[in-house]
Design a protein around this motif. Structure first.
Motif, short mmCIF file in Angstrom:
data_model
loop_
_atom_site.label_atom_id
_atom_site.label_comp_id
_atom_site.label_asym_id
_atom_site.label_seq_id
_atom_site.Cartn_x
_atom_site.Cartn_y
_atom_site.Cartn_z
N ILE A 88 0.97 -1.18 -0.01
CA ILE A 88 -0.11 -0.17 0.04
C ILE A 88 0.82 1.27 -0.02
O ILE A 88 1.86 1.49 0.76
CB ILE A 88 -0.96 0.04 1.19
CG1 ILE A 88 -1.80 -1.34 1.12
CG2 ILE A 88 -1.77 1.15 1.19
CD1 ILE A 88 -2.96 -1.33 2.33
N HIS A 89 0.64 2.25 -0.93
CA HIS A 89 1.21 3.57 -0.72
C HIS A 89 0.19 4.53 -0.03
O HIS A 89 -0.91 4.33 -0.39
CB HIS A 89 1.38 4.06 -2.39
CG HIS A 89 2.03 3.22 -3.24
ND1 HIS A 89 3.22 3.77 -3.83
CD2 HIS A 89 1.88 1.97 -3.83
CE1 HIS A 89 3.86 2.62 -4.65
NE2 HIS A 89 3.10 1.70 -4.56
N GLU A 92 1.26 8.23 -2.99
CA GLU A 92 1.12 8.38 -4.52
C GLU A 92 0.13 7.16 -4.91
O GLU A 92 0.05 6.24 -4.52
CB GLU A 92 2.50 8.40 -5.26
CG GLU A 92 3.40 7.09 -4.87
CD GLU A 92 4.10 6.90 -3.75
OE1 GLU A 92 4.88 8.01 -3.40
OE2 GLU A 92 4.28 6.12 -3.21
N ASP A 93 -0.59 7.77 -6.10
CA ASP A 93 -1.39 6.80 -6.91
C ASP A 93 -0.56 6.41 -7.86
O ASP A 93 0.70 7.04 -8.29
CB ASP A 93 -2.54 7.95 -7.63
CG ASP A 93 -3.24 8.30 -6.47
OD1 ASP A 93 -3.75 7.91 -5.42
OD2 ASP A 93 -3.78 9.30 -6.75
N GLU A 94 -0.68 5.12 -8.67
CA GLU A 94 0.22 4.47 -9.62
C GLU A 94 -0.96 3.98 -10.81
O GLU A 94 -2.04 3.85 -10.68
CB GLU A 94 0.84 3.33 -9.30
CG GLU A 94 1.96 3.87 -8.37
CD GLU A 94 2.98 2.43 -8.01
OE1 GLU A 94 4.27 2.31 -8.30
OE2 GLU A 94 2.12 1.58 -7.63
N ASN A 125 -3.61 3.98 -0.73
CA ASN A 125 -4.26 3.60 0.27
C ASN A 125 -5.07 2.32 0.05
O ASN A 125 -5.75 1.96 0.64
CB ASN A 125 -5.00 4.54 1.01
CG ASN A 125 -4.55 5.76 1.68
OD1 ASN A 125 -3.36 5.54 2.22
ND2 ASN A 125 -4.84 6.85 1.43
N LEU A 126 -4.77 1.92 -1.27
CA LEU A 126 -5.27 0.51 -1.66
C LEU A 126 -4.30 -0.50 -1.99
O LEU A 126 -3.15 -0.01 -2.78
CB LEU A 126 -6.31 0.74 -2.91
CG LEU A 126 -7.54 1.45 -2.88
CD1 LEU A 126 -8.25 1.35 -4.03
CD2 LEU A 126 -8.42 0.85 -1.58
N GLY A 177 6.62 5.86 2.86
CA GLY A 177 5.08 5.64 3.17
C GLY A 177 4.50 4.29 2.19
O GLY A 177 3.37 4.51 2.04
N ILE A 178 5.26 3.44 2.16
CA ILE A 178 4.68 1.92 1.45
C ILE A 178 4.82 0.94 2.47
O ILE A 178 6.01 0.81 2.96
CB ILE A 178 5.63 1.97 0.16
CG1 ILE A 178 5.33 2.90 -0.84
CG2 ILE A 178 5.16 0.54 -0.40
CD1 ILE A 178 6.10 2.75 -2.00
N SER A 179 3.86 0.29 2.61
CA SER A 179 3.94 -1.08 3.62
C SER A 179 3.58 -2.30 2.67
O SER A 179 2.70 -2.23 2.00
CB SER A 179 3.12 -0.72 4.98
OG SER A 179 1.74 -0.54 4.44
#
Length: 182
Positions: A88-89, A92-94, A125-126, A177-179
């Motif tokens: 999940i970011h 940013e969107d990708e 967030n998705l 910010g990425i998990s």
């Protein structure tokens, strides 16, 4: 005052009042265009910074310094079996656009195989993931916005060759910010 004299006087007054705006307005438009020019860039297919990000061979075409921190875009050239596990970011969107090969992508629990010409959007967030499937190498253009993720990729590319240390990878990604999701 008669009508003709009024129109003549008013016309001169109007012309004098808008003249500075016309003169200085053009200058302001030119200045805005000059500011935009600092972010224009043309990148040929064989150009860009190449990074090996844990087996994902990325050629970075646009980064934050190129786009006023608006977008980062790279080309993934990836062997079959290589991919990124669910993550999940938060920043940013990708967007993923497949140019060649087949890429299985999962976004928010929905999995589909993308082929040349197909696109997927993964909002922040998705959870999402991707993996090259089939027998041929895949080429995919990935965009992330806003920019900043390129700094994480630079750090990951500095890791020693061989199987990645997931703890180190998770820490670097977490700092940006990425998990990863189980």
């Amino acid at each position: 005052m008669n009508r003709k004299k009024f129109i003549k006087t008013a016309g001169i007054g109007f012309g004098v009042s808008i003249m500075p705006g016309m003169v200085f307005g053009n200058t302001q438009i030119e200045d805005k265009n000059n500011n935009l020019d600092q972010y224009s860039k043309i990148i040929k297919d064989n150009e860009g910074e190449v990074l090996n990000v844990i087996g994902d061979i990325q050629t970075h075409k646009l980064t934050g310094s190129d786009t006023n921190d608006q977008i980062t875009e790279w080309v993934d050239n990836v062997e079959p079996g290589v991919g990124i596990p669910p993550h999940i970011h938060t920043n940013e969107d990708e967007i993923f656009r497949v140019i060649k090969g087949q890429v299985e992508i999962m976004v928010n629990g929905k999995t589909v195989v993308l082929e040349a010409g197909d696109t997927a959007f993964a909002p922040k967030n998705l959870p999402h993931s991707w993996k090259v499937v089939g027998t041929e190498k895949a080429k995919m253009i990935t965009s992330a916005f806003p920019s900043g993720i390129e700094k994480m990729f630079e750090e990951l590319a500095e890791l020693p060759p061989g199987p990645p240390n997931f703890e180190k990878v998770s820490k670097i990604c977490g700092n940006h910010g990425i998990s990863f999701v189980k």
